[in-house]
Write a protein that holds these residues in place. Structure first.
Motif: not given
Length: 353
Positions: A276, A324, A284, A279
């Motif tokens: 992740m 995440s 996320v 991003r």
């Protein structure tokens, strides 16, 4: 590039590695006792309720340190705070090794909580201070703890199940790593100049329990905080009772498998944090929250139907959500405030978590 510049850059790179390993070490120490809890219960015959007390005193000590000395590194420097905390961590590992009843176990957990609480904010701030680029610091602040939790639990479970001296080796390994990192700090550049205190009274007042963030970042901070709280609540549940669930619900009396329950949670979180990275943080975090909720529901279902396969699969999904949420939130928080405020911001973050 001039020689002094190359030397300075090399010291900063070395420092970044040291503080990143420090973040790994303190969290590895947190999960290292988890696979041993059922062993201690069998040896000393204490209840599950007392087991939660063993975990709770660690959290209480950790919170006390975050609330009192969490921002101290902003005033006296990162190295003194982190170095002292690492030595206290090594001492707590020696108490674990010497433990022969639950009182010693509680004492060790209190010392461990003191060390982790004192070091957490300072290490997270130092990682941001020394990062070679703006993306790598939040990533290390995310995967350092999750990888430490995963490998600490899995490594301890492996040693307990297959190696001699099950209540010694994992703690001795952490103690050696902590002392080694404390020595390495002498060669790490200080990133937070020691401004000190104007008086003894000011120093004493700084230790009054408090948690705050600068007013100008408060709105963004409050947006990501509930997500972090949910993730860390689940992480705490797995660290304290994950191995006992494997034994009591699924009837698997294997310390390595018990450690794998924690390792699956935080290992999948580490993978998610890496994937992740880069991003949009908001996306996320939202993705992580959805996966976290889905994983928790599946974990509950696995316990109800007593399916160990579903339990591990659901744990992996929850772990992806955990990682995440953590990396997205750390990206947001890592960009908040000025350098001399970072210790306070990170300490407040981990206090609430």
């Amino acid at each position: 590039m001039s020689r002094p510049t190359r030397t300075r850059d090399a010291r900063r790179s070395f420092g970044f590695v040291v503080v990143g390993l420090g973040a790994f070490a303190i969290t590895a120490s947190s999960s290292a006792p988890s696979p041993l809890y059922p062993v201690y219960q069998q040896m000393w015959g204490f209840s599950a309720a007392l087991l939660t007390v063993v975990f709770a005193v660690y959290v209480l000590a950790l919170l006390t340190m975050l609330l009192t000395v969490g921002s101290l590194s902003d005033r006296i420097g990162r190295r003194p705070v982190v170095g002292t905390a690492l030595l206290v961590l090594a001492a707590s590992m020696l108490v674990f090794i010497a433990a022969d009843d639950v009182t010693w176990l509680i004492t060790a957990r209190v010392l461990q909580g003191v060390a982790v609480g004192a070091a957490t904010g300072a290490l997270a701030a130092a990682v941001i201070d020394l990062q070679p680029n703006p993306k790598i610091g939040p990533l290390v602040n995310s995967i350092g703890p999750s990888l430490g939790l995963a490998l600490g639990a899995a490594g301890a479970g492996l040693l307990v199940e297959f190696a001699p001296f099950p209540t010694v080796l994992s703690y001795a390994s952490v103690a050696v790593l902590a002392v080694g990192l404390a020595v390495a700090l002498f060669f790490v550049p200080e990133t937070s100049p020691a401004t000190g205190f104007t008086s003894v009274g000011a120093a004493v007042r700084s230790l009054v329990p408090s948690a705050s963030v600068p007013r100008e970042v408060r709105g963004r901070f409050l947006l990501v905080l509930p997500c972090l709280m949910s993730a860390w609540a689940l992480g705490g549940l797995y660290m304290s009772l994950g191995p006992s669930i494997v034994d009591a619900v699924f009837g698997i009396d294997d310390r390595f498998v018990a450690g794998l329950a924690i390792a699956t949670m935080f290992g999948s979180g580490t993978v998610a944090a890496v994937v992740m990275t880069g991003r949009l943080p908001r996306h996320v975090v939202l993705t992580g929250v959805v996966l976290l909720a889905a994983g928790v529901l599946a974990v509950v279902a696995s316990v109800l139907v007593e399916s160990v396969g579903l339990y591990f699969a659901a744990t992996a999904v929850a772990g992806v959500g955990w990682g995440s949420v953590f990396v997205g939130a750390m990206n947001v928080i890592g960009g908040m405030g000025r350098p001399h405020e970072r210790g306070r911001i990170f300490a407040t973050t981990f206090t609430v978590c």
